[in-house]
Design a protein around this motif. Structure first.
Motif, PDB file in Angstrom:
ATOM      1  N   LEU A 270       0.858  -1.244  -0.003  1.00 47.11           N
ATOM      2  CA  LEU A 270       0.066  -0.127   0.186  1.00 47.11           C
ATOM      3  C   LEU A 270       0.892   1.471  -0.014  1.00 47.11           C
ATOM      4  O   LEU A 270       0.532   2.374  -0.656  1.00 47.11           O
ATOM      5  N   GLY A 271       1.985   1.346   0.539  1.00 46.78           N
ATOM      6  CA  GLY A 271       2.913   2.288   0.703  1.00 46.78           C
ATOM      7  C   GLY A 271       3.369   2.772  -0.537  1.00 46.78           C
ATOM      8  O   GLY A 271       3.651   3.788  -0.994  1.00 46.78           O
ATOM      9  N   ARG A 272       3.373   1.683  -1.536  1.00 48.38           N
ATOM     10  CA  ARG A 272       4.165   2.268  -2.787  1.00 48.38           C
ATOM     11  C   ARG A 272       3.309   2.587  -3.784  1.00 48.38           C
ATOM     12  O   ARG A 272       3.513   2.861  -4.971  1.00 48.38           O
ATOM     13  N   LEU A 273       1.763   2.448  -3.413  1.00 51.74           N
ATOM     14  CA  LEU A 273       0.968   2.653  -4.307  1.00 51.74           C
ATOM     15  C   LEU A 273       0.764   4.659  -4.591  1.00 51.74           C
ATOM     16  O   LEU A 273       1.296   5.215  -3.617  1.00 51.74           O
ATOM     17  N   PRO A 274       0.559   4.942  -5.632  1.00 55.39           N
ATOM     18  CA  PRO A 274       0.615   6.537  -5.904  1.00 55.39           C
ATOM     19  C   PRO A 274      -0.678   6.981  -5.515  1.00 55.39           C
ATOM     20  O   PRO A 274      -1.555   7.936  -6.333  1.00 55.39           O
ATOM     21  N   LEU A 275      -1.010   6.933  -4.136  1.00 58.44           N
ATOM     22  CA  LEU A 275      -2.379   7.585  -3.766  1.00 58.44           C
ATOM     23  C   LEU A 275      -2.097   8.421  -2.745  1.00 58.44           C
ATOM     24  O   LEU A 275      -1.418   8.152  -1.605  1.00 58.44           O
ATOM     25  N   GLN A 276      -2.902   9.372  -2.569  1.00 62.51           N
ATOM     26  CA  GLN A 276      -3.052  10.209  -1.440  1.00 62.51           C
ATOM     27  C   GLN A 276      -4.295  10.133  -0.926  1.00 62.51           C
ATOM     28  O   GLN A 276      -5.369  10.268  -1.417  1.00 62.51           O
ATOM     29  N   ALA A 277      -4.315   9.958   0.355  1.00 65.98           N
ATOM     30  CA  ALA A 277      -5.568   9.463   1.099  1.00 65.98           C
ATOM     31  C   ALA A 277      -5.361  10.143   2.543  1.00 65.98           C
ATOM     32  O   ALA A 277      -4.559  10.276   3.326  1.00 65.98           O
ATOM     33  N   GLU A 278      -6.705  10.564   3.165  1.00 66.56           N
ATOM     34  CA  GLU A 278      -6.917  11.296   4.383  1.00 66.56           C
ATOM     35  C   GLU A 278      -8.071  10.456   5.208  1.00 66.56           C
ATOM     36  O   GLU A 278      -9.207   9.932   4.352  1.00 66.56           O
ATOM     37  N   PRO A 279      -8.203  10.428   6.269  1.00 71.39           N
ATOM     38  CA  PRO A 279      -9.211   9.705   6.996  1.00 71.39           C
ATOM     39  C   PRO A 279     -10.738  10.124   6.539  1.00 71.39           C
ATOM     40  O   PRO A 279     -11.588   9.672   6.552  1.00 71.39           O
ATOM     41  N   GLU A 280     -10.692  11.464   6.318  1.00 74.24           N
ATOM     42  CA  GLU A 280     -11.971  11.924   5.952  1.00 74.24           C
ATOM     43  C   GLU A 280     -12.546  11.488   4.692  1.00 74.24           C
ATOM     44  O   GLU A 280     -13.752  11.485   4.087  1.00 74.24           O
ATOM     45  N   ASP A 281     -11.634  10.717   3.828  1.00 73.86           N
ATOM     46  CA  ASP A 281     -12.140  10.170   2.660  1.00 73.86           C
ATOM     47  C   ASP A 281     -12.789   8.949   2.872  1.00 73.86           C
ATOM     48  O   ASP A 281     -13.636   8.371   1.835  1.00 73.86           O
ATOM     49  N   GLY A 282     -12.865   8.407   3.980  1.00 75.71           N
ATOM     50  CA  GLY A 282     -13.738   7.293   4.562  1.00 75.71           C
ATOM     51  C   GLY A 282     -13.446   5.819   3.562  1.00 75.71           C
ATOM     52  O   GLY A 282     -12.308   5.725   3.117  1.00 75.71           O
ATOM     53  N   PHE A 283     -14.400   4.981   3.401  1.00 75.08           N
ATOM     54  CA  PHE A 283     -14.421   4.143   2.814  1.00 75.08           C
ATOM     55  C   PHE A 283     -13.829   3.775   1.224  1.00 75.08           C
ATOM     56  O   PHE A 283     -13.725   3.078   0.638  1.00 75.08           O
ATOM     57  N   ALA A 284     -14.250   5.179   0.628  1.00 78.81           N
ATOM     58  CA  ALA A 284     -13.928   5.225  -0.680  1.00 78.81           C
ATOM     59  C   ALA A 284     -12.567   4.932  -0.889  1.00 78.81           C
ATOM     60  O   ALA A 284     -12.182   4.648  -2.211  1.00 78.81           O
ATOM     61  N   MET A 285     -11.573   5.409  -0.072  1.00 75.93           N
ATOM     62  CA  MET A 285     -10.297   5.033  -0.181  1.00 75.93           C
ATOM     63  C   MET A 285      -9.838   3.381  -0.575  1.00 75.93           C
ATOM     64  O   MET A 285      -8.912   2.896  -1.371  1.00 75.93           O
ATOM     65  N   LEU A 286     -10.836   2.621   0.001  1.00 79.02           N
ATOM     66  CA  LEU A 286     -10.716   1.195  -0.365  1.00 79.02           C
ATOM     67  C   LEU A 286     -10.980   0.817  -1.754  1.00 79.02           C
ATOM     68  O   LEU A 286     -10.256   0.157  -2.360  1.00 79.02           O
TER      69      LEU A 286
END
Length: 301
Positions: A270-286
């Motif tokens: 997961l750390g190598r994925l080119p994604l920026q996410a915050e907790p506020e993104d909720g389950f959409a980050m999955l």
């Protein structure tokens, strides 16, 4: 407070070997707390990611290890886990009497004892374990310290706002607490991801949330899940490196790190994925993670 008047009126001079997130967080907080002089040396040299923060904070960025060490009372080693032993061995020949090497790296107790052996004086090395994320508390993040220099270090730095706890005189006594704790903390992150990614794919995440909410009523799962997954996305590569040291720690104790080795894989993936996410993104980050892993764009939620 254990801080003395002389320490406040004549604050120690510091040096940071490695000036990444941890080094910048501690240096910035300590400067605001009353430390006056801080130097830093990083293998990145004067690259913008090091130079800009140094200029902003007022840290002297040295062009050589020797120049950074000159005049420092305490030398904080905040490099990567893989480089921690080399850093100690490179610094040790330049040490003078009275200087203390503060090893804040997340490595096994055995690795810290190897690093300590590089120094001629047992009192020249301090095992420091950072016990929580360095933001938002920066230098005030809870830490444990171990070694002959621990009492002196606590006496000086408690008055500059550091939250320090003694872990004993033996090198490794601080880091072993952090390493074993990480089995659970980073392991829970990986388990959270696996469980709820599976639930999301199966279309039963509300059912799993309800079931776990009844089994573990003290945990706010709708907040825990996105927080844990976002931590993996933001810091998974560094966490994977730490968990390799955790696995080494378990082996040093004669324990097979079967689960921990799986956590290494998930954290790094997961750390190598080119994604920026915050907790506020909720389950959409999955959904975003699943799409990134499959090379697809996520469906609109």
């Amino acid at each position: 407070m254990l801080q003395t008047v002389s320490s406040r009126t004549n604050p120690p001079r510091l040096c940071f070997i490695g000036f990444g997130e941890a080094g910048q967080a501690f240096a910035g907080g300590l400067l605001e707390a009353g430390i006056v002089e801080i130097a830093a040396f990083d293998t990145a040299g004067t690259q913008e990611r090091v130079r800009k923060p140094a200029e902003h904070l007022g840290v002297r960025l040295a062009d050589s290890l020797e120049a950074a060490l000159a005049g420092a009372d305490f030398v904080f080693s905040a490099v990567t886990a893989a480089d921690s032993l080399d850093a100690a061995r490179q610094v040790a020949p330049h040490f003078v009497s009275g200087q203390v090497f503060v090893d804040v790296n997340s490595v096994s107790p055995g690795r810290k004892r190897e690093a300590a052996a590089a120094f001629a004086s047992p009192g020249a090395y301090l095992d420091l374990a950072i016990m929580a994320p360095v933001h938002p508390k920066r230098h005030a993040t809870p830490c444990l310290v171990a070694g002959e220099a621990a009492e002196r270090f606590i006496a000086i730095f408690a008055g500059f706002g550091m939250e320090l706890g003694p872990a004993g005189p033996q090198i490794g006594s601080a880091t072993i607490i952090k390493m074993i704790r990480s089995v659970m903390v980073k392991g829970l992150e990986a388990l959270t991801y696996e469980c709820f990614m599976a639930a999301r794919v199966a279309g039963i995440d509300p059912v799993i949330l309800d079931s776990l909410g009844r089994s573990y009523p003290g945990l706010d799962w709708p907040k825990v899940v996105p927080y844990n997954v976002s931590r993996m996305l933001q810091h998974g590569v560094r966490r994977a490196a730490e968990m390799r040291e955790v696995a080494l720690t378990l082996r040093e104790l004669g324990i097979d790190p079967a689960v921990t080795e799986g956590v290494v894989l998930q954290q790094e993936r997961l750390g190598r994925l080119p994604l920026q996410a915050e907790p506020e993104d909720g389950f959409a980050m999955l959904d975003a993670v699943r799409a990134a892993l499959s090379g697809q764009k996520p469906e609109p939620s």
